[in-house]
Design an enzyme around this catalytic site. Structure first.
Site, PDB file in Angstrom:
ATOM      1  N   GLN A 272       4.483  20.211 -10.478  1.00  8.66           N
ATOM      2  CA  GLN A 272       4.391  18.750  -9.013  1.00  8.66           C
ATOM      3  C   GLN A 272       4.476  17.731  -9.733  1.00  8.66           C
ATOM      4  O   GLN A 272       3.309  17.494 -10.919  1.00  8.66           O
ATOM      5  CB  GLN A 272       3.551  18.880  -8.331  1.00  8.66           C
ATOM      6  CG  GLN A 272       3.547  19.850  -7.235  1.00  8.66           C
ATOM      7  CD  GLN A 272       5.364  19.657  -6.415  1.00  8.66           C
ATOM      8  OE1 GLN A 272       5.865  19.026  -6.106  1.00  8.66           O
ATOM      9  NE2 GLN A 272       5.516  20.975  -5.663  1.00  8.66           N
ATOM     10  N   TYR A 301      10.719  30.975  -5.372  1.00 10.29           N
ATOM     11  CA  TYR A 301      10.444  30.187  -6.803  1.00 10.29           C
ATOM     12  C   TYR A 301       8.965  29.144  -6.673  1.00 10.29           C
ATOM     13  O   TYR A 301       8.841  28.601  -7.028  1.00 10.29           O
ATOM     14  CB  TYR A 301      11.472  28.617  -5.959  1.00 10.29           C
ATOM     15  CG  TYR A 301      12.489  28.797  -5.145  1.00 10.29           C
ATOM     16  CD1 TYR A 301      14.165  29.511  -5.603  1.00 10.29           C
ATOM     17  CD2 TYR A 301      13.093  29.748  -3.663  1.00 10.29           C
ATOM     18  CE1 TYR A 301      15.136  29.913  -5.449  1.00 10.29           C
ATOM     19  CE2 TYR A 301      14.415  29.701  -3.214  1.00 10.29           C
ATOM     20  CZ  TYR A 301      15.428  29.460  -3.869  1.00 10.29           C
ATOM     21  OH  TYR A 301      16.286  30.603  -3.657  1.00 10.29           O
ATOM     22  N   GLU A 325      10.457  33.383  -9.731  1.00  5.50           N
ATOM     23  CA  GLU A 325      10.603  32.494 -10.186  1.00  5.50           C
ATOM     24  C   GLU A 325      11.408  33.671 -11.052  1.00  5.50           C
ATOM     25  O   GLU A 325      11.785  34.158 -12.408  1.00  5.50           O
ATOM     26  CB  GLU A 325       9.868  31.799 -11.066  1.00  5.50           C
ATOM     27  CG  GLU A 325       9.890  30.997 -11.893  1.00  5.50           C
ATOM     28  CD  GLU A 325      11.235  29.637 -11.343  1.00  5.50           C
ATOM     29  OE1 GLU A 325      11.752  29.324 -11.785  1.00  5.50           O
ATOM     30  OE2 GLU A 325       9.941  29.218 -10.216  1.00  5.50           O
ATOM     31  N   ASP A 370       9.607  26.854  -1.782  1.00 10.36           N
ATOM     32  CA  ASP A 370      10.154  25.681  -2.502  1.00 10.36           C
ATOM     33  C   ASP A 370      11.100  25.137  -3.787  1.00 10.36           C
ATOM     34  O   ASP A 370      11.260  26.026  -4.731  1.00 10.36           O
ATOM     35  CB  ASP A 370       8.465  25.490  -3.409  1.00 10.36           C
ATOM     36  CG  ASP A 370       8.164  23.859  -3.935  1.00 10.36           C
ATOM     37  OD1 ASP A 370       9.233  23.254  -3.352  1.00 10.36           O
ATOM     38  OD2 ASP A 370       7.376  23.517  -3.955  1.00 10.36           O
ATOM     39  N   CYS A 397      11.996  19.065  -1.515  1.00 13.28           N
ATOM     40  CA  CYS A 397      11.982  17.754  -2.123  1.00 13.28           C
ATOM     41  C   CYS A 397      13.088  17.167  -1.522  1.00 13.28           C
ATOM     42  O   CYS A 397      13.436  15.874  -1.522  1.00 13.28           O
ATOM     43  CB  CYS A 397      11.181  17.776  -3.185  1.00 13.28           C
ATOM     44  SG  CYS A 397      13.127  18.324  -4.408  1.00 13.28           S
TER      45      CYS A 397
END
Length: 440
Positions: A272, A301, A325, A370, A397
């Site tokens: 992040q 993810y 992932e 995410d 996001c």
């Protein structure tokens, strides 16, 4: 359009992407560097008689909004620079009003793309990040281009023109302190820089597409203690892990600490960007997901395991966490970070394929996801909802992607039980949304 044309416009509502919407003789124009309600002169930057819409930049403010403030960064100010650099497109707007505009964008996207009725939902305000009162110095990761003369540079919106920079107000003070802007980066294509938010001082500089001898020359110019590595990869994202990382000085990784847990993040791995984001998001995801001892949870993810590790602690030895992932580089970080947590299964692969397998083999109690800025694709959403998982905690996001995926989840038997928005990208148009979806 052969040459820029100046127009006088009254700016309308805010639009996703950092624009305001204006009209000229029936034509829609997306305008950057303005504020709704302002009367401005603009220069067209993208126009044509057959185009569906035009683009423009504000070059003069005739009637200013009460929310206009001096820009935080001169080189990003369209009123003083013809081709302002990107990365701080809301820097001329007061922080409080930036968040009002972002909330309007989120509500518009959820209404238009998500199919929700505004009157049925109390769309949330955008929340400020505690401890970041001025919205500066929050970026723990920076990416720069390099000019022909070897200086750091950035480009403007939809522009290939490089502007040499001498500061970046959004960059973490630990990055600004090592004197990058005086280093000769000749022979290097891009420079990535990261600082650990654990100590706010350990810095890793990552160089890409480096000519012979350039990396050693850079190493001699950097302060003692700065980590330096070269990353080679042709195309794709660095987090794909398809390139090679060569350490020049120090380490090729940083250590992050979140709520007592430690994470090793290699130079090319994802983390992040906001210095407080990892802690804030972990706290909110854990609160909303509310995992209990013995439950089975999928973390999709999953990156380097930011959520997987606290989820595993919550479900305990009798529970199970599937950490998935797709990027090889970031997956390698996750394997290291979760190696001592036996109740976590760390897997690399495409989410839609692995979700199908999970739905057959495990009875999931919750899913945390995410995804990238583009959100879920149709197949991933279908596999996720087919699993019948009771609750889904979705971190996003991008408000447009979140809205589209909200529509997909609701069409397949879920309802949006809770939503919150955090201003993890001050002075830009970006925002971070977290939604909790429950099975009807």
């Amino acid at each position: 359009m052969n040459a820029p044309e100046t127009l006088e416009l009254r700016l309308g509502s805010i639009a996703h992407g950092g624009h305001t919407v204006a009209r000229h003789e029936g034509r829609v124009i997306f305008v950057r560097h303005g504020i709704p309600g302002e009367l401005v002169n603009v220069v067209l930057t993208d126009a044509g008689e057959t185009a569906k819409f035009w683009r423009a930049d504000v070059v003069e403010v005739l009637e200013a909004s009460e929310h206009r403030v001096p820009h935080i960064w001169d080189q990003a100010d369209a009123l003083t620079h013809r081709d302002p650099v990107g990365g701080a497109e809301f820097g001329h707007i007061s922080l409080d009003y930036q968040r009002v505009l972002k909330a309007q964008v989120a509500a518009e996207q959820l209404t238009r793309l998500g199919g929700l009725k505004a009157e049925d939902y109390n769309f949330p305000a955008v929340q400020a990040v505690p401890g970041n009162a001025d919205g500066l110095g929050w970026r723990t990761r920076m990416s720069y281009s390099v000019t022909e003369s070897g200086h750091l540079a950035m480009s403007g919106f939809r522009s290939n023109e490089l502007t040499e920079i001498t500061q970046m107000p959004l960059a973490h003070p630990g990055i600004e302190a090592i004197g990058l802007y005086s280093v000769d980066f000749s022979g290097i294509d891009r420079v990535e820089v990261a600082v650990s938010s654990r100590d706010d001082s350990t810095v890793l500089v990552l160089l890409s597409e480096v000519l012979p001898g350039a990396a050693l020359r850079v190493a001699k110019q950097l302060p003692e203690g700065v980590n330096l590595a070269v990353f080679s990869q042709m195309g794709g994202s660095a987090a794909d892990g398809k390139g090679e990382l060569e350490v020049i000085t120090g380490n090729g990784w940083l250590t992050e600490q979140v709520l007592g847990n430690f994470f090793r993040i290699t130079g090319e791995g994802f983390w992040q960007v906001h210095r407080s984001a990892a802690t804030l998001l972990t706290e909110r995801v854990m609160d909303l997901t509310a995992p209990e001892s013995g439950e089975v949870v999928a973390d999709l993810y999953a990156g380097a395991g930011l959520f997987s590790l606290p989820l595993a602690e919550a479900v305990g030895p009798q529970g199970r966490v599937f950490s998935i992932e797709g990027a090889p580089g970031t997956h390698a970080d996750a394997k290291k970070n979760l190696a001592q947590t036996p109740q976590v299964t760390v897997t690399r692969g495409r989410v839609e394929r692995l979700m199908r397998q999970l739905a057959r083999e495990a009875q999931l109690d919750a899913v945390v996801l995410d995804p990238p800025r583009t959100g879920l694709d149709k197949q991933s959403a279908a596999e996720l909802t087919t699993s019948g998982v009771p609750r889904i905690c979705y971190v996003s996001c991008d408000p447009a992607a979140f809205a589209r995926d909200t529509a997909r989840l609701m069409a397949r038997g879920y309802e949006l039980d809770h939503m919150e928005i955090h201003d993890l990208y001050p002075h830009t148009h970006h925002m971070e949304s977290i939604g909790l979806f429950v099975r009807r």
